[in-house]
Design a protein around this motif. Structure first.
Motif, PDB file in Angstrom:
ATOM      1  N   SER A 127      60.059  37.862  45.655  1.00  0.00           N
ATOM      2  CA  SER A 127      59.076  38.940  45.681  1.00  0.00           C
ATOM      3  C   SER A 127      58.529  39.227  44.291  1.00  0.00           C
ATOM      4  CB  SER A 127      59.727  40.205  46.240  1.00  0.00           C
ATOM      5  OG  SER A 127      58.820  41.264  46.135  1.00  0.00           O
TER       6      SER A 127
ATOM      7  N   GLY B 286      54.005  42.291  45.523  1.00  0.00           N
ATOM      8  CA  GLY B 286      53.623  42.505  46.925  1.00  0.00           C
ATOM      9  C   GLY B 286      52.153  42.818  47.120  1.00  0.00           C
ATOM     10  N   THR B 287      51.309  42.388  46.188  1.00  0.00           N
ATOM     11  CA  THR B 287      49.865  42.604  46.372  1.00  0.00           C
ATOM     12  C   THR B 287      49.201  41.403  47.050  1.00  0.00           C
ATOM     13  OG1 THR B 287      49.154  41.652  44.266  1.00  0.00           O
ATOM     14  CG2 THR B 287      49.787  43.975  44.239  1.00  0.00           C
ATOM     15  N   GLY B 288      50.000  40.408  47.391  1.00  0.00           N
ATOM     16  CA  GLY B 288      49.468  39.216  48.059  1.00  0.00           C
ATOM     17  C   GLY B 288      48.810  39.596  49.381  1.00  0.00           C
TER      18      GLY B 288
ATOM     19  N   PRO C 212      42.730  38.791  38.222  1.00  0.00           N
ATOM     20  CA  PRO C 212      42.754  39.262  39.610  1.00  0.00           C
ATOM     21  C   PRO C 212      42.422  40.752  39.666  1.00  0.00           C
ATOM     22  CG  PRO C 212      44.807  38.133  39.047  1.00  0.00           C
ATOM     23  CD  PRO C 212      43.989  38.208  37.799  1.00  0.00           C
ATOM     24  N   THR C 213      41.628  41.141  40.648  1.00  0.00           N
ATOM     25  CA  THR C 213      41.169  42.532  40.732  1.00  0.00           C
ATOM     26  C   THR C 213      42.338  43.503  40.825  1.00  0.00           C
ATOM     27  OG1 THR C 213      39.364  41.621  42.010  1.00  0.00           O
ATOM     28  CG2 THR C 213      39.536  43.998  41.990  1.00  0.00           C
TER      29      THR C 213
ATOM     30  N   GLY D 226      53.556  36.384  40.024  1.00  0.00           N
ATOM     31  CA  GLY D 226      52.778  36.236  41.261  1.00  0.00           C
ATOM     32  C   GLY D 226      51.435  35.584  40.967  1.00  0.00           C
ATOM     33  N   ASN D 227      50.815  35.991  39.857  1.00  0.00           N
ATOM     34  CA  ASN D 227      49.516  35.396  39.464  1.00  0.00           C
ATOM     35  C   ASN D 227      49.647  33.882  39.284  1.00  0.00           C
ATOM     36  OD1 ASN D 227      48.260  38.007  37.163  1.00  0.00           O
ATOM     37  ND2 ASN D 227      48.637  38.064  39.338  1.00  0.00           N
TER      38      ASN D 227
ATOM     39  N   SER E  31      42.953  34.052  40.383  1.00  0.00           N
ATOM     40  CA  SER E  31      41.746  34.023  39.564  1.00  0.00           C
ATOM     41  C   SER E  31      41.072  35.376  39.721  1.00  0.00           C
ATOM     42  CB  SER E  31      40.847  32.884  40.013  1.00  0.00           C
ATOM     43  OG  SER E  31      40.626  32.970  41.392  1.00  0.00           O
ATOM     44  N   GLY E  32      39.864  35.483  39.253  1.00  0.00           N
ATOM     45  CA  GLY E  32      39.186  36.772  39.362  1.00  0.00           C
ATOM     46  C   GLY E  32      37.737  36.605  38.982  1.00  0.00           C
TER      47      GLY E  32
ATOM     48  N   GLY F 259      55.512  29.845  45.256  1.00  0.00           N
ATOM     49  CA  GLY F 259      56.955  30.089  45.217  1.00  0.00           C
ATOM     50  C   GLY F 259      57.756  29.209  46.156  1.00  0.00           C
TER      51      GLY F 259
ATOM     52  N   GLY G 254      60.140  26.720  43.520  1.00  0.00           N
ATOM     53  CA  GLY G 254      61.047  27.281  42.526  1.00  0.00           C
ATOM     54  C   GLY G 254      60.600  28.681  42.165  1.00  0.00           C
TER      55      GLY G 254
ATOM     56  N   PRO H 234      37.520  46.770  47.940  1.00  0.00           N
ATOM     57  CA  PRO H 234      38.648  46.228  48.716  1.00  0.00           C
ATOM     58  C   PRO H 234      39.708  47.271  49.032  1.00  0.00           C
ATOM     59  CG  PRO H 234      38.628  45.294  46.482  1.00  0.00           C
ATOM     60  CD  PRO H 234      37.331  46.036  46.672  1.00  0.00           C
TER      61      PRO H 234
ATOM     62  N   HIS I  28      33.228  36.663  44.689  1.00  0.00           N
ATOM     63  CA  HIS I  28      32.967  36.050  43.390  1.00  0.00           C
ATOM     64  C   HIS I  28      31.864  35.003  43.608  1.00  0.00           C
ATOM     65  CE1 HIS I  28      36.692  38.115  42.491  1.00  0.00           C
ATOM     66  NE2 HIS I  28      37.351  37.378  43.365  1.00  0.00           N
TER      67      HIS I  28
ATOM     68  N   ASN J 262      61.564  30.658  50.244  1.00  0.00           N
ATOM     69  CA  ASN J 262      60.246  31.021  50.799  1.00  0.00           C
ATOM     70  C   ASN J 262      59.949  30.265  52.093  1.00  0.00           C
ATOM     71  OD1 ASN J 262      59.808  32.843  48.793  1.00  0.00           O
ATOM     72  ND2 ASN J 262      57.868  31.995  48.116  1.00  0.00           N
TER      73      ASN J 262
HETATM   74  C1  LIG Z   1      42.831  44.998  46.312  1.00  0.00           C
HETATM   75  C2  LIG Z   1      43.259  43.582  46.030  1.00  0.00           C
HETATM   76  C3  LIG Z   1      42.446  42.769  45.260  1.00  0.00           C
HETATM   77  C4  LIG Z   1      42.844  41.455  44.965  1.00  0.00           C
HETATM   78  N1  LIG Z   1      42.034  40.695  44.174  1.00  0.00           N
HETATM   79  C5  LIG Z   1      42.407  39.435  43.843  1.00  0.00           C
HETATM   80  C6  LIG Z   1      41.582  38.642  42.981  1.00  0.00           C
HETATM   81  O1  LIG Z   1      40.545  39.078  42.493  1.00  0.00           O
HETATM   82  N2  LIG Z   1      41.995  37.379  42.711  1.00  0.00           N
HETATM   83  C7  LIG Z   1      43.155  36.868  43.218  1.00  0.00           C
HETATM   84  O2  LIG Z   1      43.472  35.706  42.928  1.00  0.00           O
HETATM   85  N3  LIG Z   1      43.948  37.594  44.029  1.00  0.00           N
HETATM   86  C8  LIG Z   1      43.616  38.859  44.346  1.00  0.00           C
HETATM   87  N4  LIG Z   1      44.433  39.619  45.164  1.00  0.00           N
HETATM   88  C9  LIG Z   1      45.679  39.015  45.703  1.00  0.00           C
HETATM   89  C10 LIG Z   1      46.941  39.258  44.838  1.00  0.00           C
HETATM   90  O3  LIG Z   1      46.785  40.386  44.006  1.00  0.00           O
HETATM   91  C11 LIG Z   1      47.276  38.033  43.982  1.00  0.00           C
HETATM   92  O4  LIG Z   1      47.568  36.929  44.813  1.00  0.00           O
HETATM   93  C12 LIG Z   1      48.485  38.262  43.048  1.00  0.00           C
HETATM   94  O5  LIG Z   1      48.550  37.235  42.087  1.00  0.00           O
HETATM   95  C13 LIG Z   1      49.832  38.326  43.777  1.00  0.00           C
HETATM   96  O6  LIG Z   1      50.816  38.752  42.843  1.00  0.00           O
HETATM   97  P1  LIG Z   1      52.086  39.600  43.311  1.00  0.00           P
HETATM   98  O7  LIG Z   1      52.957  39.799  42.127  1.00  0.00           O
HETATM   99  O8  LIG Z   1      51.664  40.824  44.016  1.00  0.00           O
HETATM  100  O9  LIG Z   1      52.755  38.558  44.316  1.00  0.00           O
HETATM  101  P2  LIG Z   1      53.460  38.801  45.736  1.00  0.00           P
HETATM  102  O10 LIG Z   1      52.503  39.341  46.718  1.00  0.00           O
HETATM  103  O11 LIG Z   1      54.713  39.546  45.559  1.00  0.00           O
HETATM  104  O12 LIG Z   1      53.804  37.282  46.106  1.00  0.00           O
HETATM  105  C14 LIG Z   1      52.794  36.340  46.361  1.00  0.00           C
HETATM  106  C15 LIG Z   1      53.439  34.946  46.501  1.00  0.00           C
HETATM  107  O13 LIG Z   1      53.923  34.498  45.228  1.00  0.00           O
HETATM  108  C16 LIG Z   1      55.328  34.253  45.286  1.00  0.00           C
HETATM  109  N5  LIG Z   1      55.892  34.712  44.016  1.00  0.00           N
HETATM  110  C17 LIG Z   1      55.755  35.930  43.442  1.00  0.00           C
HETATM  111  N6  LIG Z   1      56.388  35.956  42.259  1.00  0.00           N
HETATM  112  C18 LIG Z   1      56.936  34.733  42.084  1.00  0.00           C
HETATM  113  C19 LIG Z   1      57.720  34.136  41.059  1.00  0.00           C
HETATM  114  N7  LIG Z   1      58.093  34.810  39.966  1.00  0.00           N
HETATM  115  N8  LIG Z   1      58.105  32.852  41.215  1.00  0.00           N
HETATM  116  C20 LIG Z   1      57.748  32.142  42.314  1.00  0.00           C
HETATM  117  N9  LIG Z   1      57.025  32.663  43.314  1.00  0.00           N
HETATM  118  C21 LIG Z   1      56.615  33.935  43.203  1.00  0.00           C
HETATM  119  C22 LIG Z   1      55.828  35.040  46.486  1.00  0.00           C
HETATM  120  O14 LIG Z   1      57.010  34.476  47.012  1.00  0.00           O
HETATM  121  C23 LIG Z   1      54.642  34.924  47.429  1.00  0.00           C
HETATM  122  O15 LIG Z   1      54.665  33.698  48.110  1.00  0.00           O
HETATM  123  C24 LIG Z   1      44.071  40.937  45.473  1.00  0.00           C
HETATM  124  C25 LIG Z   1      44.896  41.767  46.242  1.00  0.00           C
HETATM  125  C26 LIG Z   1      44.500  43.073  46.520  1.00  0.00           C
HETATM  126  C27 LIG Z   1      45.429  43.935  47.323  1.00  0.00           C
END
Ligand SMILES: Cc1cc2nc3c(=O)[nH]c(=O)nc-3n(C[C@H](O)[C@H](O)[C@H](O)COP(=O)(O)OP(=O)(O)OC[C@H]3O[C@@H](n4cnc5c(N)ncnc54)[C@H](O)[C@@H]3O)c2cc1C
Length: 494
Positions: free
Chosen positions: A53, A56-58, A115-116, A124-125, A131-132, A219, A222, A360, A409, A488
């Motif tokens: 985790s 959790g913005t995925g 990312p927005t 997570g990024n 990207s963004g 994820g 690894g 969004p 975008h 995962n």
């Molecule tokens: C309002 C809104 C706007 C958004 N805009 C964008 C945008 O402009 N561009 C964009 O690309 N995305 C965007 N997103 C999607 C999201 O924010 C991205 O995908 C973000 O990078 C996810 O990061 P997180 O830490 O929340 O990951 P999570 O949601 O926690 O996890 C996402 C995935 O990554 C894996 N993961 C997380 N951390 C790790 C780690 N350390 N090692 C291995 N795996 C891992 C998880 O297992 C899962 O599969 C947006 C989401 C929202 C809600």
């Protein structure tokens, strides 16, 4: 290590921004990398499935568990080093993106892919190759990752550096992660979409660096614990514009011309008058998205059918030239030129970013109130077919009577469609339209996932785009790293 078992405490880890709801037995929160390694080793030895985790913005259910336990990276949240001379930062995976951005800003640097949702974690990024808006000029996270520390599914830690040339995959079937750990597989012949952005599936190219297999793998191969990331000096001057249009085809002509002029300028000398137009981002909002913000922003011109948000970097001594070049340029496409919003100061830029982010957030809020599973689309096509693709989609949405919102975008010919079904019948119609418009994008050589990934919610489109044979080959690669399929589970593969 913190361990949470109480349902109230673990509730937050059972969903993400897609609204998908899962379940798990426990949440492990290691407080440092050694604890994370010990935790993963134990889980692997005991055959316990685990989901990593981030914040959790995925939007595709990637971090939502459906068995076993969750391992959260939230306590790995230290910014370890900044090297201003060599222009990089070293961070742990759980650093919140907005914290990193503020830190970099205080040092007059920035990380271009943005990312927005800035409450996401840097891990997570990278896992999602996010990207963004600035990706139009600057590319995705992949272009900025210089090194990663990764804990493999069985708990072994590896450090991969981009400048270590021995990790470039020269022959077509061996990944030597380190001398003691060689993973062999035959490089599949994958046909990727002809778009400027894609996060669907594993990155598999001859001559690629091993690092690139992990970036964007969501994820599944690894756990990223630490990253060394390239940063750039913050540009001193940025012009922001929000431009409103009363005619959609003219807005698309504006888009096409800007894309061409801007791309030309990225390769040329930015100081010449030819390159006064050089946008670093080109973002689109449709009429319905604008309407969402109308109450808060009554200055949106009445009669607007869409808007573009543009940003451009410039040299201080060219400010006047650049602003007037843009206003002249805009006047060719819209009668609302005088009502264009202009930002020069940081505070105004922040307001524009907020305006963008509110769209969004409001739509996802509506979707979270809805009884139906959210499916937002994340498609991109080639620039040449994008306009026709968009108008075809619009016709089917208008004929459907559904409530929908489109933004995206558009510099990268990349759009997000979200539909809010009001009843079961509308939900079925919405699913049909999603399927059709994603299939159409794929048929045109585009992608169902330009930035959000596949997760658990878009696996059927993953199959649709690559075909079952390639998906099977990608799964075989996953199983080379994770023979017990514990990490995962359910992300990418059924
Ligand atoms: C309002 C809104 C706007 C958004 N805009 C964008 C945008 O402009 N561009 C964009 O690309 N995305 C965007 N997103 C999607 C999201 O924010 C991205 O995908 C973000 O990078 C996810 O990061 P997180 O830490 O929340 O990951 P999570 O949601 O926690 O996890 C996402 C995935 O990554 C894996 N993961 C997380 N951390 C790790 C780690 N350390 N090692 C291995 N795996 C891992 C998880 O297992 C899962 O599969 C947006 C989401 C929202 C809600």
């Amino acid at each position: 290590m913190i361990i949470k078992e109480n349902l109230d405490e673990i509730q937050n880890y059972l969903s993400d921004s897609s609204n998908l709801k899962g379940f798990c037995q426990k949440v492990y929160i290691p407080e440092n990398v050694d604890e994370l390694i010990d935790c993963i080793k134990e889980l692997y030895q005991n055959d316990v499935p685990y989901t990593i985790s981030g914040a959790g913005t995925g939007l595709v259910g990637g971090r939502v568990p459906f068995d076993g336990v969750v391992v959260s990276t939230e306590k790995l949240n230290r910014i370890l080093e900044i090297n201003e001379e060599e222009q990089y930062v070293v961070v742990e995976a759980g650093v919140v993106r907005s914290d990193l951005d503020s830190f970099l800003e205080s040092k007059c640097f920035f990380l271009p892919p943005n990312p927005t949702e800035t409450s996401s974690f840097i891990g997570g990024n990278i896992a999602c190759n996010s990207s963004g808006s600035r990706t139009f000029k600057y590319g995705t996270m992949r272009d900025y990752v210089l090194a990663l520390d990764i804990v493999l599914p069985d708990g072994e830690k590896v450090s991969l550096e981009r400048n270590n040339k021995s990790l470039v995959v020269n022959c077509n079937y061996i990944l030597e992660i380190k001398p003691s750990r060689v993973v062999e597989f035959k490089m599949p012949e994958v046909i990727y979409p002809n778009t400027t952005k894609n996060t669907a599936g594993y990155y598999l190219h001859r001559g690629m660096h091993t690092l690139d297999l992990f970036i964007g793998s969501e994820g599944t191969l690894g756990t990223i614990t630490q990253a060394k990331i390239k940063i750039l000096p913050k540009p001193s001057n940025v012009l922001g514009l929000i431009i409103f249009f009363d005619d959609l085809p003219k807005a698309f002509d504006f888009l096409d011309l800007n894309r061409k002029l801007s791309r030309k300028s990225f390769n040329g000398n930015n100081q010449t008058n030819d390159h006064l137009i050089s946008a670093r981002l080109i973002e689109f909002f449709d009429k319905n998205s604008l309407m969402l913000n109308f109450e808060e922003y009554p200055q949106i011109p009445k009669g607007s059918v869409c808007a573009f948000w543009i940003e451009q970097e410039y040299e201080q001594n060219r400010e006047e030239q650049v602003v007037s070049a843009w206003l002249e340029h805009i006047a060719q496409f819209t009668p609302f030129t005088d009502q264009t919003w202009v930002a020069i100061e940081d505070s105004k830029h922040r307001e524009f970013a907020e305006f963008r982010h509110k769209i969004p957030v409001k739509v996802f809020e509506m979707l979270s109130q809805s009884q139906f599973q959210k499916i937002g689309s994340d498609v991109a096509t080639n620039d040449a077919v994008f306009q026709n693709y968009y108008f075809k989609l619009l016709r089917s949405l208008e004929n459907s009577g559904l409530v929908y919102f489109i933004w995206g975008h558009f510099g990268n010919s990349h759009l997000h469609l979200n539909i809010i079904p009001r009843n079961e019948q509308e939900n079925q119609l919405a699913e049909k339209i999603f399927d059709e418009h994603i299939a159409e994008a794929i048929m045109l050589g585009g992608t169902y996932s330009a930035e959000h990934g596949t997760g658990k919610l878009k696996r059927k489109y993953f199959q649709m785009m690559f075909g079952s044979e390639i998906v099977q080959k990608m799964k075989e690669i996953k199983l080379k790293f994770d023979p017990k399929n514990l990490l995962n589970r359910g992300v990418l593969f059924f």
